[in-house]
Design a protein around this motif. Structure first.
Motif, PDB file in Angstrom:
ATOM      1  N   UNK A 109      10.326   9.104  18.627  1.00 32.09           N
ATOM      2  CA  UNK A 109       9.506   8.109  19.321  1.00 32.09           C
ATOM      3  C   UNK A 109      10.078   6.713  19.070  1.00 32.09           C
ATOM      4  N   UNK A 110      10.769   6.158  20.056  1.00 33.09           N
ATOM      5  CA  UNK A 110      11.393   4.844  19.891  1.00 33.09           C
ATOM      6  C   UNK A 110      10.425   3.687  20.131  1.00 33.09           C
ATOM      7  N   UNK A 111       9.162   3.989  20.436  1.00 37.28           N
ATOM      8  CA  UNK A 111       8.143   2.950  20.549  1.00 37.28           C
ATOM      9  C   UNK A 111       7.683   2.623  19.130  1.00 37.28           C
ATOM     10  N   UNK A 112       8.247   1.579  18.567  1.00 38.87           N
ATOM     11  CA  UNK A 112       7.964   1.252  17.173  1.00 38.87           C
ATOM     12  C   UNK A 112       6.498   0.953  16.918  1.00 38.87           C
ATOM     13  N   UNK A 113       5.808   0.389  17.898  1.00 38.15           N
ATOM     14  CA  UNK A 113       4.382   0.098  17.711  1.00 38.15           C
ATOM     15  C   UNK A 113       3.582   1.372  17.477  1.00 38.15           C
ATOM     16  N   UNK A 114       3.976   2.463  18.115  1.00 38.07           N
ATOM     17  CA  UNK A 114       3.245   3.705  17.964  1.00 38.07           C
ATOM     18  C   UNK A 114       3.831   4.643  16.931  1.00 38.07           C
ATOM     19  N   UNK A 115       5.036   4.350  16.494  1.00 36.80           N
ATOM     20  CA  UNK A 115       5.753   5.271  15.622  1.00 36.80           C
ATOM     21  C   UNK A 115       5.701   4.901  14.145  1.00 36.80           C
ATOM     22  N   UNK A 116       5.748   3.623  13.821  1.00 28.44           N
ATOM     23  CA  UNK A 116       5.876   3.187  12.430  1.00 28.44           C
ATOM     24  C   UNK A 116       4.525   3.185  11.721  1.00 28.44           C
ATOM     25  N   UNK A 117       4.483   3.855  10.565  1.00 30.00           N
ATOM     26  CA  UNK A 117       3.282   3.908   9.740  1.00 30.00           C
ATOM     27  C   UNK A 117       3.659   3.414   8.345  1.00 30.00           C
ATOM     28  N   UNK A 118       2.922   2.448   7.828  1.00 30.64           N
ATOM     29  CA  UNK A 118       3.217   1.937   6.489  1.00 30.64           C
ATOM     30  C   UNK A 118       2.749   2.921   5.430  1.00 30.64           C
ATOM     31  N   UNK A 119       3.660   3.228   4.503  1.00 36.32           N
ATOM     32  CA  UNK A 119       3.337   4.067   3.356  1.00 36.32           C
ATOM     33  C   UNK A 119       2.759   3.193   2.249  1.00 36.32           C
ATOM     34  N   UNK A 120       3.433   2.076   1.983  1.00 34.78           N
ATOM     35  CA  UNK A 120       2.986   1.139   0.944  1.00 34.78           C
ATOM     36  C   UNK A 120       3.619  -0.220   1.213  1.00 34.78           C
ATOM     37  N   UNK A 121       2.982  -1.270   0.706  1.00 40.24           N
ATOM     38  CA  UNK A 121       3.450  -2.630   0.909  1.00 40.24           C
ATOM     39  C   UNK A 121       4.711  -2.983   0.142  1.00 40.24           C
ATOM     40  N   UNK A 122       5.073  -2.134  -0.817  1.00 37.50           N
ATOM     41  CA  UNK A 122       6.287  -2.349  -1.606  1.00 37.50           C
ATOM     42  C   UNK A 122       6.737  -1.009  -2.158  1.00 37.50           C
ATOM     43  N   UNK A 123       7.977  -0.958  -2.627  1.00 39.41           N
ATOM     44  CA  UNK A 123       8.449   0.293  -3.225  1.00 39.41           C
ATOM     45  C   UNK A 123       7.713   0.574  -4.531  1.00 39.41           C
ATOM     46  N   UNK A 124       7.402  -0.467  -5.284  1.00 41.31           N
ATOM     47  CA  UNK A 124       6.634  -0.277  -6.525  1.00 41.31           C
ATOM     48  C   UNK A 124       5.305   0.410  -6.237  1.00 41.31           C
ATOM     49  N   UNK A 125       4.624  -0.015  -5.184  1.00 37.61           N
ATOM     50  CA  UNK A 125       3.355   0.613  -4.806  1.00 37.61           C
ATOM     51  C   UNK A 125       3.580   2.038  -4.315  1.00 37.61           C
ATOM     52  N   UNK A 126       4.682   2.275  -3.614  1.00 36.02           N
ATOM     53  CA  UNK A 126       4.999   3.619  -3.122  1.00 36.02           C
ATOM     54  C   UNK A 126       5.249   4.580  -4.274  1.00 36.02           C
ATOM     55  N   UNK A 127       5.840   4.094  -5.354  1.00 39.02           N
ATOM     56  CA  UNK A 127       6.101   4.952  -6.516  1.00 39.02           C
ATOM     57  C   UNK A 127       4.821   5.588  -7.059  1.00 39.02           C
ATOM     58  N   UNK A 128       3.706   4.889  -6.914  1.00 37.29           N
ATOM     59  CA  UNK A 128       2.427   5.409  -7.391  1.00 37.29           C
ATOM     60  C   UNK A 128       1.927   6.578  -6.544  1.00 37.29           C
ATOM     61  N   UNK A 129       2.547   6.797  -5.380  1.00 37.44           N
ATOM     62  CA  UNK A 129       2.106   7.827  -4.435  1.00 37.44           C
ATOM     63  C   UNK A 129       3.021   9.043  -4.403  1.00 37.44           C
ATOM     64  N   UNK A 130       4.201   8.933  -5.027  1.00 36.10           N
ATOM     65  CA  UNK A 130       5.218   9.989  -4.967  1.00 36.10           C
ATOM     66  C   UNK A 130       4.920  11.063  -6.010  1.00 36.10           C
ATOM     67  N   UNK A 131       5.017  12.316  -5.563  1.00 36.82           N
ATOM     68  CA  UNK A 131       4.824  13.448  -6.472  1.00 36.82           C
ATOM     69  C   UNK A 131       3.379  13.779  -6.748  1.00 36.82           C
ATOM     70  N   UNK A 132       2.497  13.278  -5.896  1.00 34.68           N
ATOM     71  CA  UNK A 132       1.050  13.502  -6.079  1.00 34.68           C
ATOM     72  C   UNK A 132       0.506  14.213  -4.842  1.00 34.68           C
ATOM     73  N   UNK A 133      -0.196  15.312  -5.069  1.00 38.66           N
ATOM     74  CA  UNK A 133      -0.744  16.115  -3.967  1.00 38.66           C
ATOM     75  C   UNK A 133      -2.091  15.625  -3.464  1.00 38.66           C
ATOM     76  N   UNK A 134      -2.910  15.115  -4.366  1.00 35.57           N
ATOM     77  CA  UNK A 134      -4.263  14.697  -3.972  1.00 35.57           C
ATOM     78  C   UNK A 134      -4.733  13.550  -4.840  1.00 35.57           C
TER      79      UNK A 134
END
Length: 137
Positions: A109-134
């Motif tokens: 989907x090359x429509x970036x408005x409909x395709x891009x979803x933010x995982x986290x505002x920074x990589x540091x914040x994303x690290x808190x979400x990696x390797x966690x199921x629930x």
């Protein structure tokens, strides 16, 4: 890093590989990203938010993607560092300022408005979400 989490770890990148990688990048990325690569140069596991799975690409693959310009035509200003193994890329969003949000996008989907979803505002914040199921119970 990622101890006690559900993560398929591989051998980490060497300091020399990390330094060569940094030199090949168009911008300075967060040190926490390089720390993760030194711990596990690739690997995969669950992600607490959409797209719910994270396949971290090894240093060599990220360099190859950048040098080949694989995503530049349709997804400019994204630095792809992984995927979900099912058609979505995971990338730093370079359209924003540092610390660069981590996002997922549908590679078809090359429509970036409909395709891009933010995982986290920074990589540091994303690290808190990696390797966690629930989330917390």
């Amino acid at each position: 890093m990622l101890e006690g989490r559900d993560w398929h770890k591989v051998e980490g990148a060497s300091l020399a590989e990390i330094e060569q990688f940094k030199a090949a990048l168009p911008i300075a990325l967060p040190e926490s990203y390089f720390s993760l690569l030194s711990h596990t140069n690739g690997g995969e596991g669950p992600l607490l938010v959409q797209p719910f799975w994270f396949c971290l690409y090894p240093v060599e693959e990220v360099i190859d993607i950048q040098q080949a310009g694989t995503f530049q035509e349709f997804f400019p200003n994204f630095l792809v560092i992984g995927g979900n193994g099912s058609g979505e890329a995971i990338a730093f969003d370079l359209r924003r300022d540092a610390p660069y949000p981590l996002v997922a996008f549908d590679m078809i989907n090359t429509n970036l408005d409909g395709s891009v979803v933010q995982i986290a505002g920074s990589f540091d914040a994303a690290l808190e979400l990696i390797g966690i199921n629930e989330g917390p119970k």
